[in-house]
Design a protein around this motif. Structure first.
Motif, PDB file in Angstrom:
ATOM      1  N   ARG A   1       0.837  -1.203   0.000  1.00 17.31           N
ATOM      2  CA  ARG A   1       0.000   0.000   0.000  1.00 17.31           C
ATOM      3  C   ARG A   1       0.873   1.255   0.000  1.00 17.31           C
ATOM      4  O   ARG A   1       1.903   1.303   0.683  1.00 17.31           O
ATOM      5  CB  ARG A   1      -0.900   0.010   1.226  1.00 17.31           C
ATOM      6  N   TRP A   2       0.416   2.223  -0.740  1.00 19.26           N
ATOM      7  CA  TRP A   2       1.076   3.516  -0.850  1.00 19.26           C
ATOM      8  C   TRP A   2       0.032   4.596  -0.598  1.00 19.26           C
ATOM      9  O   TRP A   2      -1.148   4.390  -0.888  1.00 19.26           O
ATOM     10  CB  TRP A   2       1.666   3.696  -2.267  1.00 19.26           C
ATOM     11  N   ALA A   3       0.452   5.742  -0.094  1.00 16.92           N
ATOM     12  CA  ALA A   3      -0.440   6.899   0.024  1.00 16.92           C
ATOM     13  C   ALA A   3      -0.198   7.775  -1.194  1.00 16.92           C
ATOM     14  O   ALA A   3       0.945   8.126  -1.481  1.00 16.92           O
ATOM     15  CB  ALA A   3      -0.139   7.677   1.294  1.00 16.92           C
ATOM     16  N   CYS A   4      -1.262   8.088  -1.929  1.00 14.01           N
ATOM     17  CA  CYS A   4      -1.087   8.746  -3.230  1.00 14.01           C
ATOM     18  C   CYS A   4      -2.037   9.926  -3.403  1.00 14.01           C
ATOM     19  O   CYS A   4      -3.117   9.954  -2.815  1.00 14.01           O
ATOM     20  CB  CYS A   4      -1.362   7.758  -4.360  1.00 14.01           C
TER      21      CYS A   4
ATOM     22  N   CYS B   1       3.246   9.382  -4.845  1.00 13.87           N
ATOM     23  CA  CYS B   1       2.987   8.421  -3.771  1.00 13.87           C
ATOM     24  C   CYS B   1       4.144   8.344  -2.777  1.00 13.87           C
ATOM     25  O   CYS B   1       5.306   8.450  -3.165  1.00 13.87           O
ATOM     26  CB  CYS B   1       2.791   7.013  -4.343  1.00 13.87           C
ATOM     27  N   PHE B   2       3.768   8.140  -1.508  1.00 15.27           N
ATOM     28  CA  PHE B   2       4.728   7.765  -0.461  1.00 15.27           C
ATOM     29  C   PHE B   2       4.454   6.305  -0.113  1.00 15.27           C
ATOM     30  O   PHE B   2       3.295   5.932   0.110  1.00 15.27           O
ATOM     31  CB  PHE B   2       4.499   8.554   0.835  1.00 15.27           C
ATOM     32  N   PHE B   3       5.495   5.529  -0.011  1.00 16.28           N
ATOM     33  CA  PHE B   3       5.360   4.156   0.468  1.00 16.28           C
ATOM     34  C   PHE B   3       4.921   4.189   1.932  1.00 16.28           C
ATOM     35  O   PHE B   3       5.472   4.950   2.736  1.00 16.28           O
ATOM     36  CB  PHE B   3       6.697   3.427   0.330  1.00 16.28           C
ATOM     37  N   ILE B   4       3.915   3.385   2.270  1.00 15.14           N
ATOM     38  CA  ILE B   4       3.473   3.311   3.673  1.00 15.14           C
ATOM     39  C   ILE B   4       4.371   2.322   4.413  1.00 15.14           C
ATOM     40  O   ILE B   4       4.528   1.190   3.976  1.00 15.14           O
ATOM     41  CB  ILE B   4       1.986   2.904   3.744  1.00 15.14           C
ATOM     42  N   PRO B   5       5.004   2.767   5.506  1.00 16.07           N
ATOM     43  CA  PRO B   5       5.952   1.883   6.196  1.00 16.07           C
ATOM     44  C   PRO B   5       5.308   0.570   6.632  1.00 16.07           C
ATOM     45  O   PRO B   5       4.095   0.513   6.837  1.00 16.07           O
ATOM     46  CB  PRO B   5       6.393   2.692   7.421  1.00 16.07           C
ATOM     47  N   GLN B   6       6.140  -0.447   6.778  1.00 11.46           N
ATOM     48  CA  GLN B   6       5.644  -1.791   7.127  1.00 11.46           C
ATOM     49  C   GLN B   6       4.735  -1.750   8.350  1.00 11.46           C
ATOM     50  O   GLN B   6       3.736  -2.457   8.419  1.00 11.46           O
ATOM     51  CB  GLN B   6       6.825  -2.743   7.399  1.00 11.46           C
ATOM     52  N   GLU B   7       5.107  -0.890   9.300  1.00 11.02           N
ATOM     53  CA  GLU B   7       4.348  -0.790  10.539  1.00 11.02           C
ATOM     54  C   GLU B   7       2.858  -0.504  10.288  1.00 11.02           C
ATOM     55  O   GLU B   7       2.002  -0.915  11.069  1.00 11.02           O
ATOM     56  CB  GLU B   7       4.972   0.351  11.371  1.00 11.02           C
TER      57      GLU B   7
ATOM     58  N   PRO C   1      -3.477   0.950   7.353  1.00 14.41           N
ATOM     59  CA  PRO C   1      -3.101   2.367   7.221  1.00 14.41           C
ATOM     60  C   PRO C   1      -4.250   3.275   7.626  1.00 14.41           C
ATOM     61  O   PRO C   1      -5.401   2.983   7.313  1.00 14.41           O
ATOM     62  CB  PRO C   1      -2.799   2.521   5.721  1.00 14.41           C
ATOM     63  N   PRO C   2      -3.968   4.347   8.362  1.00 16.25           N
ATOM     64  CA  PRO C   2      -5.049   5.260   8.725  1.00 16.25           C
ATOM     65  C   PRO C   2      -5.655   5.914   7.474  1.00 16.25           C
ATOM     66  O   PRO C   2      -4.981   6.075   6.464  1.00 16.25           O
ATOM     67  CB  PRO C   2      -4.368   6.296   9.616  1.00 16.25           C
ATOM     68  N   ARG C   3      -6.917   6.258   7.576  1.00 22.11           N
ATOM     69  CA  ARG C   3      -7.635   6.845   6.437  1.00 22.11           C
ATOM     70  C   ARG C   3      -7.306   8.345   6.327  1.00 22.11           C
ATOM     71  O   ARG C   3      -7.393   9.066   7.326  1.00 22.11           O
ATOM     72  CB  ARG C   3      -9.131   6.651   6.668  1.00 22.11           C
TER      73      ARG C   3
END
Ligand SMILES: *[C@@H]1O[C@H](CO)[C@@H](O)[C@H](O)[C@H]1NC(C)=O
Ligand SMILES: *[C@@H]1O[C@H](CO)[C@@H](O)[C@H](O)[C@H]1NC(C)=O
Length: 235
Positions: free
Chosen positions: A66-69, A127-133, A138-140
């Motif tokens: 998942r990425w944030a875009c 996009c930013f890669f969402i860290p593994q954590e 991922p928060p909305r």
């Protein structure tokens, strides 16, 4: 103020300062070096290196992540005018503009997926890669222009180059990459070949880093699944 917040804040603040002023990069360099030395490196998406096609060209497989875009429809000429706006939307998301008010660590690369639409119009999706954590949950995003996108596994051919990336450098490297692939009879999606005719431009450094900068252009192998478009793919 926790570590991740400080790290994101330092990255963003420096980015903004540099965007706002074409002078003064030399003064900022020591600050950025200090931040780097203090906080170490940024998390990167994992990938499998399949083959080296040259000193700078690699075949890679990125697992589905998942990425944030955030996406804008622009002409290539207008694209640079929106870059900081897109960056700041994503940056606000990782700083806590999300339903959990969660602070998320900055990652690298900052990647922009480019899709030709029609005529002069392109989709630019930064996009930013969402860290593994946060991958699993991922928060909305609060901002409707930011979405969490699930990219399928990506089979990419990447070319790496240094310096400050410009449109000309990008094109030059793209040509080098595609010439090499054609010569080796490796099938990939070219621009103007429909919905999967996508490429990515990735940057790994803050604008204040002068040496050993890392930029990449990625094209997609012909065996890739279609990439998601326009629809939020989480929830
Ligand atoms: C690619 O090159 C790197 C650096 O020379 C080397 O460590 C790696 O094993 C190579 N990988 C493959 C799959 O050939
Ligand atoms: C194309 O491939 C041939 C044979 O594998 C090689 O000798 C030549 O240097 C290649 N040219 C380019 C531009 O990669």
């Amino acid at each position: 103020m926790n570590m991740s917040y400080q790290r994101s804040f330092a990255f963003g603040a420096i980015f903004v300062l540099v965007l706002c002023s074409s002078v003064g990069q030399a003064q900022l360099l020591p600050i950025f070096d200090w931040v780097r030395s203090f906080f170490g490196n940024y998390e990167e998406p994992p990938y499998q290196l399949v083959a080296n096609l040259s000193d700078t060209i690699e075949e890679r497989i990125y697992p589905a992540k998942r990425w944030a875009c955030t996406e804008q429809f622009l002409t290539p000429k207008a694209k640079d005018t929106k870059r900081s706006e897109m960056f700041m939307s994503l940056f606000a998301y990782i700083q806590g503009k999300n339903d959990g008010e969660q602070k998320i660590d900055m990652t690298v690369p900052v990647t922009t997926k480019v899709d030709h639409r029609n005529g002069d119009l392109y989709s630019y999706e930064m996009c930013f890669f969402i860290p593994q954590e946060f991958q699993a949950n991922p928060p909305r995003p609060e901002n409707r222009n930011v979405r969490v996108v699930s990219f399928p596994e990506l089979h990419v051919y990447s070319i790496r180059y240094g310096g400050y990336s410009t449109q000309e450098l990008e094109q030059e490297q793209m040509t080098l990459l595609t010439t090499t692939l054609k010569n080796a009879s490796i099938p990939y999606f070219e621009e103007n070949q429909g919905p999967r005719a996508t490429y990515f431009v990735s940057g790994y450094d803050s604008p204040t880093k002068f040496w050993s900068r890392r930029n990449e252009v990625w094209v997609l192998g012909k065996d890739n699944k279609p990439l998601p478009t326009h629809v939020p793919s989480v929830d």
